[in-house]
Scaffold this motif. Structure first.
Motif, PDB file in Angstrom:
ATOM      1  N   ASP A 172       0.826  -1.213   0.000  1.00 44.92           N
ATOM      2  CA  ASP A 172       0.000   0.000   0.000  1.00 44.92           C
ATOM      3  C   ASP A 172       0.857   1.258   0.000  1.00 44.92           C
ATOM      4  OD1 ASP A 172      -2.418  -1.369  -0.048  1.00 44.92           O
ATOM      5  OD2 ASP A 172      -2.419  -1.626   2.126  1.00 44.92           O
ATOM      6  N   PRO A 174      -5.333  -3.550  -4.919  1.00 41.22           N
ATOM      7  CA  PRO A 174      -4.591  -4.804  -5.057  1.00 41.22           C
ATOM      8  C   PRO A 174      -5.510  -6.025  -5.066  1.00 41.22           C
ATOM      9  CG  PRO A 174      -3.520  -3.389  -3.457  1.00 41.22           C
ATOM     10  CD  PRO A 174      -4.843  -2.748  -3.788  1.00 41.22           C
ATOM     11  N   ARG A 175      -5.125  -7.027  -5.851  1.00 43.11           N
ATOM     12  CA  ARG A 175      -5.826  -8.312  -5.841  1.00 43.11           C
ATOM     13  C   ARG A 175      -5.208  -9.203  -4.769  1.00 43.11           C
ATOM     14  NH1 ARG A 175      -6.787 -10.047 -12.140  1.00 43.11           N
ATOM     15  NH2 ARG A 175      -7.974  -8.209 -12.764  1.00 43.11           N
ATOM     16  N   GLU A 176      -5.939 -10.220  -4.379  1.00 45.88           N
ATOM     17  CA  GLU A 176      -5.402 -11.166  -3.384  1.00 45.88           C
ATOM     18  C   GLU A 176      -5.547 -12.585  -3.897  1.00 45.88           C
ATOM     19  OE1 GLU A 176      -6.653  -8.690   0.642  1.00 45.88           O
ATOM     20  OE2 GLU A 176      -6.524 -10.888   0.713  1.00 45.88           O
ATOM     21  N   ARG A 177      -4.493 -13.396  -3.728  1.00 50.85           N
ATOM     22  CA  ARG A 177      -4.573 -14.818  -4.083  1.00 50.85           C
ATOM     23  C   ARG A 177      -3.422 -15.568  -3.424  1.00 50.85           C
ATOM     24  NH1 ARG A 177      -4.316 -16.327 -10.211  1.00 50.85           N
ATOM     25  NH2 ARG A 177      -2.093 -16.327  -9.812  1.00 50.85           N
ATOM     26  N   ARG A 185      -1.050 -13.779  -0.959  1.00 51.43           N
ATOM     27  CA  ARG A 185      -0.307 -12.606  -1.399  1.00 51.43           C
ATOM     28  C   ARG A 185      -1.254 -11.573  -1.972  1.00 51.43           C
ATOM     29  NH1 ARG A 185       1.599 -12.835  -6.956  1.00 51.43           N
ATOM     30  NH2 ARG A 185       0.344 -14.343  -8.090  1.00 51.43           N
ATOM     31  N   ARG A 186      -0.845 -10.315  -1.849  1.00 47.81           N
ATOM     32  CA  ARG A 186      -1.572  -9.196  -2.451  1.00 47.81           C
ATOM     33  C   ARG A 186      -0.685  -8.661  -3.567  1.00 47.81           C
ATOM     34  NH1 ARG A 186      -1.769  -4.730   0.798  1.00 47.81           N
ATOM     35  NH2 ARG A 186      -3.737  -4.022  -0.073  1.00 47.81           N
ATOM     36  N   TYR A 187      -1.280  -8.338  -4.710  1.00 43.12           N
ATOM     37  CA  TYR A 187      -0.458  -7.893  -5.829  1.00 43.12           C
ATOM     38  C   TYR A 187      -1.198  -6.882  -6.696  1.00 43.12           C
ATOM     39  CZ  TYR A 187      -3.189 -11.263  -8.571  1.00 43.12           C
ATOM     40  OH  TYR A 187      -4.218 -11.948  -9.166  1.00 43.12           O
ATOM     41  N   TYR A 232       4.279  -7.204  -5.416  1.00 45.44           N
ATOM     42  CA  TYR A 232       3.511  -8.063  -4.544  1.00 45.44           C
ATOM     43  C   TYR A 232       4.064  -8.083  -3.132  1.00 45.44           C
ATOM     44  CZ  TYR A 232       5.388 -12.727  -3.384  1.00 45.44           C
ATOM     45  OH  TYR A 232       6.035 -13.787  -2.822  1.00 45.44           O
ATOM     46  N   GLU A 233       3.161  -8.433  -2.249  1.00 48.68           N
ATOM     47  CA  GLU A 233       3.455  -8.468  -0.812  1.00 48.68           C
ATOM     48  C   GLU A 233       2.886  -9.771  -0.255  1.00 48.68           C
ATOM     49  OE1 GLU A 233       2.232  -5.321   2.703  1.00 48.68           O
ATOM     50  OE2 GLU A 233       0.643  -6.082   1.413  1.00 48.68           O
ATOM     51  N   ARG A 234       3.666 -10.454   0.570  1.00 47.52           N
ATOM     52  CA  ARG A 234       3.140 -11.653   1.244  1.00 47.52           C
ATOM     53  C   ARG A 234       2.201 -11.221   2.356  1.00 47.52           C
ATOM     54  NH1 ARG A 234       7.124 -15.933   0.118  1.00 47.52           N
ATOM     55  NH2 ARG A 234       8.913 -14.886  -0.781  1.00 47.52           N
ATOM     56  N   ILE A 235       1.112 -11.966   2.565  1.00 44.01           N
ATOM     57  CA  ILE A 235       0.198 -11.623   3.659  1.00 44.01           C
ATOM     58  C   ILE A 235       0.008 -12.844   4.557  1.00 44.01           C
ATOM     59  CG2 ILE A 235      -1.040  -9.739   2.579  1.00 44.01           C
ATOM     60  CD1 ILE A 235      -3.166 -11.686   1.660  1.00 44.01           C
TER      61      ILE A 235
END
Lengths: 134, 134
Positions: free
Chosen positions: A89, A107-110, A113-115, A131-134
């Motif tokens: 963000d 951002p999308r989430e899958r 991860r958010r990307y 992308y970011e790990r969640i």
């Protein structure tokens, strides 16, 4: 500030078996997991280990997919790369503040991860995934 | 077998200052050394840190350079990537044995490294550089 690192580099290919014969068979890159079909996106993918990052090979399996249109227009080759960032963000807001055009404003989430993708017109012609790990 | 790793990923740009404003200024990638003019190749380059590898930004400075022709034909964007290999001669021979076409049958040498390019026609459309520290 935590470091930005390369998560993966993606290549669009005509035929995943032929691509694996080159990158793994001839060149010697090790596989990272099994070949996957992502039916929702109309692609088959395979990941190879590239030191701390990965090489993603993408073969379109549906003619109406974005990747199939890319392949038809530009031919096989480098498609995008993905940078892992510590705070997606914050990075997206810094890009907006600099006038950068985003493909995904939200951002999308899958898969944990958010990307979001940055528009190539703002990134020197590069389709850039963040992308970011969640 | 020792690991193959990504040494750098190269992007051709119209204007190096604008490119640095995006990749360093807006996105936050750190510079790796000063901007360099490689007059023999007709390019200016800048390297940024990308974890253990680098992002190379290349701006053509001579109209008759290969990179200038690439930029005129394809526009800015991803140009090539470079894998560091532990034994270049062994890798090149394995590629030849698999029928892969090389651009440089005899590796070039510069700045403490030996390198050779693989033809995109044999590498899924990718201009692939292979290099070894010497």
């Amino acid at each position: 500030m935590p470091e930005i690192s390369l998560n993966h580099l993606a290549v669009v290919v005509d035929n995943l078996d032929d691509a694996l014969a080159f990158w793994c068979g001839a060149l010697g890159l090790p596989r990272a997991g099994a070949r996957q079909s992502i039916t929702g996106e109309g692609v088959d993918v395979a990941f190879l280990n590239l030191g701390d990052s990965h090489l993603e090979l993408i073969q379109p399996t549906a003619e109406d997919s974005g990747v199939a249109r890319y392949l038809a227009k530009r031919g096989p080759g480098l498609h995008h790369f993905c940078l892992e960032v510590p705070d997606l963000d914050r990075v997206l807001q810094a890009l907006r503040d600099s006038g950068v055009e985003l493909i995904n404003e939200v951002p999308r989430e899958r898969d944990g991860r958010r990307y979001a993708f940055v528009h190539p017109g703002s990134a020197c012609g590069v389709l850039l995934e963040l992308y970011e790990r969640i």
